[in-house]
Design a protein around this motif. Structure first.
Motif, mmCIF file in Angstrom:
data_model
loop_
_atom_site.group_PDB
_atom_site.id
_atom_site.type_symbol
_atom_site.label_atom_id
_atom_site.label_comp_id
_atom_site.label_asym_id
_atom_site.label_seq_id
_atom_site.Cartn_x
_atom_site.Cartn_y
_atom_site.Cartn_z
ATOM 1 N N GLU A 282 27.448 126.301 90.906
ATOM 2 C CA GLU A 282 28.443 127.531 90.756
ATOM 3 C C GLU A 282 29.562 127.127 89.557
ATOM 4 O O GLU A 282 30.124 126.136 90.009
ATOM 5 C CB GLU A 282 29.114 127.673 92.209
ATOM 6 C CG GLU A 282 30.067 128.942 92.287
ATOM 7 C CD GLU A 282 30.533 129.003 93.590
ATOM 8 O OE1 GLU A 282 31.316 129.919 93.720
ATOM 9 O OE2 GLU A 282 30.081 128.135 94.603
ATOM 10 N N GLU A 285 33.582 126.850 90.497
ATOM 11 C CA GLU A 285 33.903 125.700 91.409
ATOM 12 C C GLU A 285 33.522 124.540 90.830
ATOM 13 O O GLU A 285 34.585 123.456 90.960
ATOM 14 C CB GLU A 285 32.837 125.797 92.722
ATOM 15 C CG GLU A 285 33.357 124.831 93.808
ATOM 16 C CD GLU A 285 32.470 123.548 93.814
ATOM 17 O OE1 GLU A 285 33.104 122.515 94.159
ATOM 18 O OE2 GLU A 285 31.442 123.477 92.905
ATOM 19 N N ASP A 305 33.042 134.552 88.608
ATOM 20 C CA ASP A 305 32.214 133.376 88.740
ATOM 21 C C ASP A 305 30.588 133.795 88.625
ATOM 22 O O ASP A 305 30.359 134.931 88.576
ATOM 23 C CB ASP A 305 32.382 132.983 90.107
ATOM 24 C CG ASP A 305 32.275 131.366 90.400
ATOM 25 O OD1 ASP A 305 31.606 130.765 89.267
ATOM 26 O OD2 ASP A 305 32.297 130.828 91.362
ATOM 27 N N TYR A 307 26.273 131.644 88.923
ATOM 28 C CA TYR A 307 25.569 130.673 89.092
ATOM 29 C C TYR A 307 24.847 130.388 87.807
ATOM 30 O O TYR A 307 24.122 131.299 87.068
ATOM 31 C CB TYR A 307 24.606 130.754 90.181
ATOM 32 C CG TYR A 307 25.257 130.609 91.408
ATOM 33 C CD1 TYR A 307 25.291 129.297 92.247
ATOM 34 C CD2 TYR A 307 25.658 131.939 92.246
ATOM 35 C CE1 TYR A 307 25.909 129.280 93.444
ATOM 36 C CE2 TYR A 307 26.436 131.448 93.375
ATOM 37 C CZ TYR A 307 26.302 130.438 93.793
ATOM 38 O OH TYR A 307 26.861 130.209 95.222
#
Length: 433
Positions: A282, A285, A305, A307
């Motif tokens: 991710e 983060e 955000d 992935y």
């Protein structure tokens, strides 16, 4: 002053050139043939009218004044040049072209009684033949132009394809593919100047590759040989008693060790032997945790955000180098923004030097005087190399004071949607406006 440039393909340039030459040749030949045919027909018509007027004269004189072949005596419509010729006692022909249809051909001869015998006609059949010839010339000229254009498209297209293949192979060669040969890429059985160019590019690339490989090996060997004594120097420095001189020795020894490790890393990246170990992470983060560890004062913004599949170790190395560069050469605050697959690092210092924006990062070059004396210019070079291994793009620009609220250096990392299959692709150093 802005200069406008029109870009066109080689195929169309060759086609237009052949079509233009064909059109000029066709028009020139058509004009020559038309004029020659017209002169020949008119001369033949005048000779025929001259024969007719002689026959009519003999018949008129032998019959005591009878006319034949539509001849007339003292025709009031007789052209002035024929009257003047008759006054001189000459037999003559005259071409009268009114511009409407076929020209009218006159023939006249003076008679013994002082009168003038004349005949005239238009020869429409011959004029129709000339019109048919003109149509045939026009059709032939158009056919020549179209045929020349088609030939130009064929020849120019083949040459253009070969050049495009050569350009694509040269780009792959520049991107570090060692197996590409421009001559093999263009193919073809016919040998021309394109093959000479391809062989020259292959030879130049081979020479540059050998030279770069030799330089890389020398750099790697020197760094590797320095690694052991530098490690010993660092260890020995740690054993020195506490004090300011000991701190200076330990600091310089550690700086030398870091430099040797960076040089080894650059040599490995230049050898295109690095492979990424991909993991799904991710991004927002990950960036927050890594940045807060080394630059807690940096301002982190996760606008969106995502992935991503990447190598965490190499991504961390890129982030650390960008943050270290901002700390050394810029001014705070440092802003780190994550927006999807894009990570942006910006400081508020003087910005990147023009040489870096124009040519990209270069080892052992730290840029302008404002940046001189800090670092060895390897941080951004390593970041660019690691981005290439990840198949990402790392771009550099300076902030716009009017739209972005002040000066500063902006580094943008564009992570790919899919994982690289080999060593990735070269990053683009400059982004378009």
């Amino acid at each position: 002053m802005v200069k406008l440039a029109l870009r066109s393909g080689l195929r169309w340039k060759v086609s237009l050139a052949i079509a233009g030459v064909g059109a000029l040749v066709a028009v020139a030949l058509s004009l020559v043939v038309h004029n020659a045919a017209r002169v020949s027909m008119l001369n033949s018509s005048r000779d025929q009218m001259d024969d007719r007027v002689q026959i009519a004269q003999r018949y008129y004189e032998s019959t005591g004044g009878k006319l034949m072949l539509r001849a007339k005596v003292d025709d009031p419509a007789l052209p002035k040049p024929l009257r003047e010729a008759a006054d001189l006692g000459l037999r003559a022909t005259y071409l009268q072209d009114s511009g409407n249809g076929a020209p009218e051909v006159w023939a006249s001869t003076p008679l013994r009684n002082g009168k003038i015998l004349s005949i005239h006609t238009r020869f429409k059949d011959r004029y129709d033949i000339l019109n048919d010839l003109d149509r045939a010339l026009i059709i032939g000229s158009v056919s020549v132009v179209l045929g020349g254009t088609a030939l130009g498209i064929l020849v120019g297209g083949q040459l253009s394809r070969r050049l495009r293949k050569a350009a694509m192979a040269a780009r792959k060669l520049a991107d570090g593919d060692p197996d590409v040969r421009v001559r093999d890429a263009i193919g073809g059985r016919v040998r021309d100047e394109t093959d000479d160019l391809a062989r020259a590019v292959d030879g130049m690339a081979e020479a540059l590759r050998d030279r770069l490989e030799a330089e890389r090996r020398v750099t790697a060997d020197i760094a590797h040989e320095l690694r052991t004594p530098v490690t010993g120097l660092v260890t020995a420095a740690e054993l020195l008693p506490p004090g300011r001189p000991s701190e200076l020795v330990r600091d310089r020894a550690q700086a030398m060790r870091t430099l040797v490790e960076d040089v080894l890393e650059v040599a490995r990246l230049d050898g295109f032997a690095e492979r990424a170990e991909m993991q799904d992470i991710e991004l927002g983060e990950f960036v927050q945790r890594r940045v807060r560890t080394v630059a807690p004062e940096a301002r982190i913004t996760v606008a969106r955000d995502a992935y991503v599949s990447t190598d965490p170790r190499r991504l961390e190395r890129i982030l650390m180098n960008l943050l270290a560069n901002a700390a050394k050469h810029g001014r705070g605050p440092v802003d780190v923004t994550v927006e999807g697959r894009v990570v942006r690092v910006r400081d508020h210092g003087p910005g990147f030097p023009e040489e870096l924006l124009r040519e990209g990062p270069s080892r052992f070059r730290t840029g302008s005087k404002d940046r001189a004396g800090k670092g060895h210019g390897l941080g951004l070079t390593i970041a660019v190399g690691q981005a290439r291994v990840l198949g990402a793009r790392l771009t550099f620009r300076n902030a716009d004071p009017e739209t972005e609220g002040g000066t500063g250096a902006v580094a943008v990392l564009w992570l790919p949607e899919s994982s690289p299959t080999s060593t990735g692709s070269f990053p683009i150093i400059q982004v378009p406006d």
